[in-house]
Structure formats: C-alpha cells, structure tokens
Design a protein around this motif. Sequence first.
Motif, PDB file in Angstrom:
ATOM      1  N   UNK A  31      -1.897  35.269 -45.431  1.00 54.49           N
ATOM      2  CA  UNK A  31      -1.672  34.039 -44.679  1.00 54.49           C
ATOM      3  C   UNK A  31      -1.277  32.906 -45.614  1.00 54.49           C
ATOM      4  N   UNK A  32      -1.943  32.819 -46.758  1.00 55.50           N
ATOM      5  CA  UNK A  32      -1.566  31.801 -47.749  1.00 55.50           C
ATOM      6  C   UNK A  32      -0.122  31.986 -48.189  1.00 55.50           C
ATOM      7  N   UNK A  33       0.254  33.217 -48.453  1.00 54.47           N
ATOM      8  CA  UNK A  33       1.618  33.498 -48.893  1.00 54.47           C
ATOM      9  C   UNK A  33       2.626  33.143 -47.799  1.00 54.47           C
ATOM     10  N   UNK A  34       2.305  33.487 -46.548  1.00 51.47           N
ATOM     11  CA  UNK A  34       3.196  33.155 -45.424  1.00 51.47           C
ATOM     12  C   UNK A  34       3.409  31.649 -45.307  1.00 51.47           C
ATOM     13  N   UNK A  35       2.321  30.887 -45.393  1.00 51.71           N
ATOM     14  CA  UNK A  35       2.453  29.435 -45.283  1.00 51.71           C
ATOM     15  C   UNK A  35       3.198  28.846 -46.472  1.00 51.71           C
ATOM     16  N   UNK A  36       2.931  29.379 -47.630  1.00 49.78           N
ATOM     17  CA  UNK A  36       3.637  28.904 -48.824  1.00 49.78           C
ATOM     18  C   UNK A  36       5.145  29.095 -48.659  1.00 49.78           C
ATOM     19  N   UNK A  37       5.564  30.278 -48.237  1.00 49.58           N
ATOM     20  CA  UNK A  37       6.986  30.543 -48.037  1.00 49.58           C
ATOM     21  C   UNK A  37       7.554  29.706 -46.885  1.00 49.58           C
ATOM     22  N   UNK A  38       6.791  29.542 -45.815  1.00 47.78           N
ATOM     23  CA  UNK A  38       7.261  28.773 -44.666  1.00 47.78           C
ATOM     24  C   UNK A  38       7.462  27.307 -45.041  1.00 47.78           C
ATOM     25  N   UNK A  39       6.547  26.751 -45.827  1.00 49.17           N
ATOM     26  CA  UNK A  39       6.702  25.352 -46.208  1.00 49.17           C
ATOM     27  C   UNK A  39       7.847  25.154 -47.188  1.00 49.17           C
ATOM     28  N   UNK A  40       8.077  26.119 -48.035  1.00 50.31           N
ATOM     29  CA  UNK A  40       9.256  26.016 -48.914  1.00 50.31           C
ATOM     30  C   UNK A  40      10.535  26.018 -48.082  1.00 50.31           C
ATOM     31  N   UNK A  41      10.581  26.923 -47.111  1.00 50.14           N
ATOM     32  CA  UNK A  41      11.759  26.980 -46.243  1.00 50.14           C
ATOM     33  C   UNK A  41      11.875  25.705 -45.409  1.00 50.14           C
ATOM     34  N   UNK A  42      10.743  25.203 -44.957  1.00 47.89           N
ATOM     35  CA  UNK A  42      10.741  23.976 -44.167  1.00 47.89           C
ATOM     36  C   UNK A  42      11.315  22.813 -44.981  1.00 47.89           C
ATOM     37  N   UNK A  43      10.905  22.706 -46.238  1.00 51.17           N
ATOM     38  CA  UNK A  43      11.430  21.653 -47.092  1.00 51.17           C
ATOM     39  C   UNK A  43      12.935  21.767 -47.277  1.00 51.17           C
ATOM     40  N   UNK A  44      13.421  23.000 -47.462  1.00 49.34           N
ATOM     41  CA  UNK A  44      14.860  23.212 -47.621  1.00 49.34           C
ATOM     42  C   UNK A  44      15.612  22.850 -46.340  1.00 49.34           C
ATOM     43  N   UNK A  45      15.066  23.234 -45.202  1.00 50.72           N
ATOM     44  CA  UNK A  45      15.721  22.940 -43.926  1.00 50.72           C
ATOM     45  C   UNK A  45      15.757  21.437 -43.643  1.00 50.72           C
ATOM     46  N   UNK A  46      14.669  20.751 -43.959  1.00 52.79           N
ATOM     47  CA  UNK A  46      14.633  19.307 -43.734  1.00 52.79           C
ATOM     48  C   UNK A  46      15.630  18.612 -44.652  1.00 52.79           C
ATOM     49  N   UNK A  47      15.672  19.057 -45.903  1.00 58.35           N
ATOM     50  CA  UNK A  47      16.534  18.421 -46.893  1.00 58.35           C
ATOM     51  C   UNK A  47      18.006  18.760 -46.682  1.00 58.35           C
ATOM     52  N   UNK A  48      18.329  20.023 -46.471  1.00 56.18           N
ATOM     53  CA  UNK A  48      19.725  20.463 -46.454  1.00 56.18           C
ATOM     54  C   UNK A  48      20.338  20.509 -45.054  1.00 56.18           C
ATOM     55  N   UNK A  49      19.653  21.137 -44.120  1.00 54.21           N
ATOM     56  CA  UNK A  49      20.251  21.366 -42.802  1.00 54.21           C
ATOM     57  C   UNK A  49      19.874  20.298 -41.779  1.00 54.21           C
ATOM     58  N   UNK A  50      18.821  19.538 -42.068  1.00 51.91           N
ATOM     59  CA  UNK A  50      18.351  18.498 -41.148  1.00 51.91           C
ATOM     60  C   UNK A  50      18.081  19.049 -39.748  1.00 51.91           C
ATOM     61  N   UNK A  51      17.452  20.214 -39.715  1.00 52.74           N
ATOM     62  CA  UNK A  51      17.107  20.877 -38.458  1.00 52.74           C
ATOM     63  C   UNK A  51      16.025  20.077 -37.732  1.00 52.74           C
ATOM     64  N   UNK A  52      16.164  19.862 -36.427  1.00 51.34           N
ATOM     65  CA  UNK A  52      15.108  19.167 -35.674  1.00 51.34           C
ATOM     66  C   UNK A  52      13.792  19.944 -35.752  1.00 51.34           C
ATOM     67  N   UNK A  53      12.690  19.214 -35.768  1.00 52.84           N
ATOM     68  CA  UNK A  53      11.379  19.821 -36.006  1.00 52.84           C
ATOM     69  C   UNK A  53      10.991  20.908 -35.004  1.00 52.84           C
TER      70      UNK A  53
END
Length: 165
Positions: A31-53
């Motif tokens: 679960x820790x690993x899943x959240x770690x990867x999800x938050x990294x992806x979330x940061x990339x999506x917010x920064x690069x793709x500007x995907x709505x939440x």
Amino acid sequence: MLRLLGSLCVASGGALAWYVQRAERRRERDTLWDFQQAFRRMGEEVRMARTPLPALLRALALDCGKPAAAFFTAVSHAAAGGENLPRAWREQAEALPLPGRDKSAISALARELQGDEEKTCKVISHVAYELAKSAEEAERNRSEEEKRAAALWFSASALLVILLI
C-alpha cells in the motif's frame, strides 16, 4: 491422543497467527508503494498535463492496488458528488491500513490540493518523499521484525504445548 491433537491445534494456531501478521506487513508495504507511485504520477499530471482532479483521481484508481484504488475512487466520487474534497480526503486517509505517520502525511495533503499549481506540486512531492522514506525504513527493519514475530508466535505456541502436555 487428545493432548497430541490439542498440541497440534495450538502449534497450528501460532503458525497461522504468524502468517497473518506477516501478510498484514506485506499489505502495508504494498500500500505504501502504491501511494508513493500514485503521488509521483499525480505530481507529474498536475505539473505537465494539468488534468482536472476528479479525472486524475479516477485514473489513479485504475493503476493501484485495492486499498489505494478504494481511496482514490471514494475521494473521486465525493468530489464529483459535490462533497467537501479536503474532508472526504481526510476521512478516507484515516481508514487506510497504514501506520499513523503515513496516514497523517496523506491526510495533510488534503489542504493543499486546491491551491496553486506550484504549491500543490511541492506538497505532493513532499508526501511522496515521506512515503518513500517510510517504505525504505520498513524494508530495512523487515527482517528483524519478521524474526521477532516468528520468535514470539512460535515461542508462545511452544509454551502452550508444553503446558498442555
């Protein structure tokens, strides 16, 4: 004969308890690993793709294990339903099968999701870093914890078997 059967049941119970505890620790690490990867992806999506939440949360739910997927799905449904996002995020974070420190790190992210992009990315990166640090610490202590748990459960079982016989 009855004592032997009872001893076998007690020993089996100790082995089962050890196995369940070991599976819980493994689920916690996954679960820790899943959240770690999800938050990294979330940061990339917010920064690069500007995907709505809400769309981002639904996409994250598709790529995670069960606890993380349930978390992102519930928060996404709450956001889509007009519920207060920070409150829904905190409530779902408290229900996660993680240690208190990791729950509080994920829960703290709720306040920052609606700010500006730069601040949001910093906070997401910080939470991902905290989870990575926690996962690294858990991995470093894993063998010692497994040895301690095995010694505890099998010693307790052996003591009960000796008392039974």
